[in-house]
Write an enzyme that holds these catalytic residues in place. Structure first.
Site, PDB file in Angstrom:
ATOM      1  CG  LEU A   1     -31.291 -39.110 -47.151  1.00  0.00           C
ATOM      2  CD1 LEU A   1     -30.181 -40.135 -47.020  1.00  0.00           C
ATOM      3  CD2 LEU A   1     -32.579 -39.628 -46.535  1.00  0.00           C
ATOM      4  N   GLY A   2     -30.374 -34.622 -46.473  1.00  0.00           N
ATOM      5  CA  GLY A   2     -29.878 -33.515 -45.666  1.00  0.00           C
ATOM      6  C   GLY A   2     -28.811 -32.772 -46.434  1.00  0.00           C
TER       7      GLY A   2
ATOM      8  N   GLY B   1     -25.205 -30.310 -45.827  1.00  0.00           N
ATOM      9  CA  GLY B   1     -24.230 -29.760 -44.902  1.00  0.00           C
ATOM     10  C   GLY B   1     -23.581 -28.553 -45.507  1.00  0.00           C
TER      11      GLY B   1
ATOM     12  CE1 TYR C   1     -17.091 -31.743 -47.551  1.00  0.00           C
ATOM     13  CE2 TYR C   1     -17.703 -30.694 -45.493  1.00  0.00           C
ATOM     14  CZ  TYR C   1     -17.143 -31.746 -46.188  1.00  0.00           C
ATOM     15  OH  TYR C   1     -16.647 -32.815 -45.482  1.00  0.00           O
ATOM     16  CB  SER C   2     -21.755 -32.577 -48.807  1.00  0.00           C
ATOM     17  OG  SER C   2     -22.268 -32.687 -47.493  1.00  0.00           O
ATOM     18  CB  VAL C   3     -26.536 -32.453 -51.488  1.00  0.00           C
ATOM     19  CG1 VAL C   3     -27.882 -33.135 -51.540  1.00  0.00           C
ATOM     20  CG2 VAL C   3     -26.720 -30.945 -51.603  1.00  0.00           C
ATOM     21  CB  VAL C   4     -26.543 -36.514 -47.282  1.00  0.00           C
ATOM     22  CG1 VAL C   4     -26.654 -38.011 -47.038  1.00  0.00           C
ATOM     23  CG2 VAL C   4     -25.229 -35.983 -46.726  1.00  0.00           C
TER      24      VAL C   4
ATOM     25  CG  ASP D   1     -18.293 -30.346 -37.322  1.00  0.00           C
ATOM     26  OD1 ASP D   1     -18.643 -29.372 -36.605  1.00  0.00           O
ATOM     27  OD2 ASP D   1     -18.731 -30.531 -38.473  1.00  0.00           O
TER      28      ASP D   1
ATOM     29  CE  LYS E   1     -22.126 -29.107 -37.029  1.00  0.00           C
ATOM     30  NZ  LYS E   1     -21.744 -27.855 -37.649  1.00  0.00           N
TER      31      LYS E   1
ATOM     32  CG  ASN F   1     -22.193 -33.358 -37.839  1.00  0.00           C
ATOM     33  OD1 ASN F   1     -22.856 -33.267 -38.868  1.00  0.00           O
ATOM     34  ND2 ASN F   1     -21.198 -32.534 -37.558  1.00  0.00           N
TER      35      ASN F   1
ATOM     36  CG  ASP G   1     -19.939 -33.882 -41.002  1.00  0.00           C
ATOM     37  OD1 ASP G   1     -18.923 -33.979 -41.699  1.00  0.00           O
ATOM     38  OD2 ASP G   1     -20.563 -32.820 -40.845  1.00  0.00           O
TER      39      ASP G   1
ATOM     40  CB  THR H   1     -22.688 -21.481 -34.835  1.00  0.00           C
ATOM     41  OG1 THR H   1     -22.802 -22.799 -34.272  1.00  0.00           O
ATOM     42  CG2 THR H   1     -23.810 -21.253 -35.809  1.00  0.00           C
TER      43      THR H   1
HETATM   44  P1  ADP Z   1     -21.577 -32.018 -43.891  1.00  0.00           P
HETATM   45  O1  ADP Z   1     -20.185 -32.498 -43.714  1.00  0.00           O
HETATM   46  O2  ADP Z   1     -21.720 -31.278 -45.182  1.00  0.00           O
HETATM   47  O3  ADP Z   1     -22.116 -31.297 -42.689  1.00  0.00           O
HETATM   48  P2  ADP Z   1     -23.015 -34.389 -43.075  1.00  0.00           P
HETATM   49  O4  ADP Z   1     -22.248 -35.657 -43.217  1.00  0.00           O
HETATM   50  O5  ADP Z   1     -23.131 -33.832 -41.693  1.00  0.00           O
HETATM   51  O6  ADP Z   1     -22.470 -33.313 -44.107  1.00  0.00           O
HETATM   52  O7  ADP Z   1     -24.475 -34.610 -43.646  1.00  0.00           O
HETATM   53  C1  ADP Z   1     -25.409 -33.539 -43.740  1.00  0.00           C
HETATM   54  C2  ADP Z   1     -26.787 -34.001 -43.269  1.00  0.00           C
HETATM   55  O8  ADP Z   1     -27.253 -35.084 -44.113  1.00  0.00           O
HETATM   56  C3  ADP Z   1     -26.799 -34.593 -41.858  1.00  0.00           C
HETATM   57  O9  ADP Z   1     -26.954 -33.589 -40.888  1.00  0.00           O
HETATM   58  C4  ADP Z   1     -27.982 -35.554 -41.932  1.00  0.00           C
HETATM   59  O10 ADP Z   1     -29.198 -34.880 -41.763  1.00  0.00           O
HETATM   60  C5  ADP Z   1     -27.940 -36.063 -43.362  1.00  0.00           C
HETATM   61  N1  ADP Z   1     -27.193 -37.334 -43.442  1.00  0.00           N
HETATM   62  C6  ADP Z   1     -25.860 -37.483 -43.493  1.00  0.00           C
HETATM   63  N2  ADP Z   1     -25.473 -38.755 -43.559  1.00  0.00           N
HETATM   64  C7  ADP Z   1     -26.614 -39.488 -43.541  1.00  0.00           C
HETATM   65  C8  ADP Z   1     -26.919 -40.910 -43.583  1.00  0.00           C
HETATM   66  N3  ADP Z   1     -25.938 -41.812 -43.646  1.00  0.00           N
HETATM   67  N4  ADP Z   1     -28.207 -41.280 -43.548  1.00  0.00           N
HETATM   68  C9  ADP Z   1     -29.193 -40.338 -43.485  1.00  0.00           C
HETATM   69  N5  ADP Z   1     -28.992 -39.016 -43.446  1.00  0.00           N
HETATM   70  C10 ADP Z   1     -27.727 -38.569 -43.474  1.00  0.00           C
HETATM   71 MG    MG Z   2     -22.601 -32.089 -40.746  1.00  0.00          MG
END
Ligand code: ADP
Ligand code: MG
Length: 349
Positions: free
Chosen positions: A26-27, A29, A31-34, A143, A145, A148, A164, A185
């Site tokens: 889905l996305g 970040g 340090y992670s993959v969602v 954080d 933005k 998030n 996030d 950034t």
């Molecule tokens: P990080 O801490 O690594 O930035 P995030 O929690 O912001 O991780 O998640 C990274 C991306 O994943 C988000 O910007 C969003 O696009 C997607 N994402 C995160 N949580 C969800 C969710 N619950 N449902 C759908 N997409 C999500």
């Molecule tokens: Mg994020």
């Protein structure tokens, strides 16, 4: 690193069999993959934030912090993402949350047919209300933005959700020194973060000021060629409502709202609660003063500005990703493999 692996073994983390099957990404970040996931027993869909332990090295506190914060607040407000489950496997940590099917804030705006100042005001009001709730509970997000901020569903009236919580911190907790200045950034960061004179609740209101500016024109107020120049601009709040062509139709109340958020002295800045009662986010005042479509459609200008910058940032992101790979010897977030019954290609139906 070998020493790190031994440390982990010594700590003997609780390893559980995975009760979820993961699907498409889905996305991603910093340090992670969602990934989308389905609970095997109930068939319910969720989002799983998968964090590779090898990537964490020294940043475990960020995950632990996110869990603590989400547990404390995630059930209490309709604009905050709910944490459903948390577990770890041999290589990964999993944070299971509600699925936000409506996508990220800005992508959604760009897909709309039209977009008015009043739409931006609605989004800011929802965000502010969640932020005021967090602040009432002694939590600073730190954080905020557009990436998030996610929509719960694709419907037009869907809730906006704050996601996030990796960098947020419970204020009465012993201060830990997060790598605020080294990750991402500086675009949404308040001056006091760089001056190291504070990182309390006012930093979130500053970020809301930057988000509001961005939601009205499609670029951020301190956007510069380098992070250093951007930081210098932030320190003296060097921004303006220009080029004029994108700001001509934006109301004085919107500009005043931004000014009250982008106030250098955190003590002088509006609080989240004060911001909630500002005329900009107040629907009744807006109706009285000219209706929802006042100022005209902002979408064409926003799309133009956003796409111009997206191309540039995509190029920068690619270079940064390449450098990261070189540094880390190729270990991506998924380096350890997803041990949660992942379906390659992400299709399970
Ligand atoms: P990080 O801490 O690594 O930035 P995030 O929690 O912001 O991780 O998640 C990274 C991306 O994943 C988000 O910007 C969003 O696009 C997607 N994402 C995160 N949580 C969800 C969710 N619950 N449902 C759908 N997409 C999500
Ligand atoms: Mg994020």
């Amino acid at each position: 690193m070998a020493s790190n692996a031994q440390g982990e073994q010594a700590a003997k983390p609780q390893i559980q069999p995975c009760r979820y099957k993961t699907g498409k990404t889905l996305g991603a970040g910093s340090y992670s993959v969602v990934k989308e996931c389905v609970h095997i027993d109930t068939g319910r869909f969720y989002a799983a934030k998968v964090i590779n332990k090898r990537m964490m090295q020294g940043r475990e506190h960020m995950v632990r912090n996110e869990i603590v914060v989400l547990k404390r607040v995630s059930m209490g407000h309709q604009n905050i993402l709910t944490l459903v489950d948390y577990f770890e496997t041999m290589n990964n940590l999993y944070l299971v949350t509600d699925l936000a099917l409506g996508g990220e804030l800005f992508d959604r705006i760009c897909r709309k047919g039209s977009y008015y100042e009043s739409d931006a005001a609605d989004l800011i009001r929802a965000t502010l209300s969640a932020v005021a709730y967090l602040h009432d509970h002694g939590i600073v997000h730190r954080d905020l933005k557009p990436e998030n901020l996610l929509f719960r569903t694709p419907e037009d009236n869907a809730d906006l959700l704050i996601a996030d919580f990796g960098l947020s911190r419970i204020m009465d907790e012993e201060a830990f020194h997060v790598l605020t200045t080294t990750c991402g950034t500086p675009g949404y960061m308040a001056p006091e973060i760089f001056k190291k004179t504070g990182h309390g609740k006012p930093v979130d209101v500053w970020a809301i000021g930057v988000i509001t500016y961005f939601l009205l024109c499609g670029y951020t107020p301190f956007d510069r060629d380098s992070n250093l120049e951007e930081m210098q601009a932030i320190l003296i709040a060097d921004y303006s409502f220009t080029p004029l062509e994108y700001w001509r139709s934006v109301s004085l109340s919107a500009r005043e709202f931004i000014k009250r958020c982008l106030t250098i002295d955190p003590q002088q800045r509006m609080t989240a609660h004060e911001a909630l009662s500002h005329p900009f986010v107040n629907d009744e005042i807006r109706e009285r003063e000219g209706g929802r479509e006042q100022g005209g459609d902002l979408l064409p200008g926003i799309k133009k500005n956003f796409n111009a910058r997206r191309t540039l940032h995509a190029a920068i992101d690619t270079i940064m990703a390449i450098n990261k790979l070189r540094e880390g010897g190729g270990g991506g977030v998924d380096g350890g493999g997803d041990e949660c019954g992942s379906e390659e290609g992400g299709e399970w139906e």
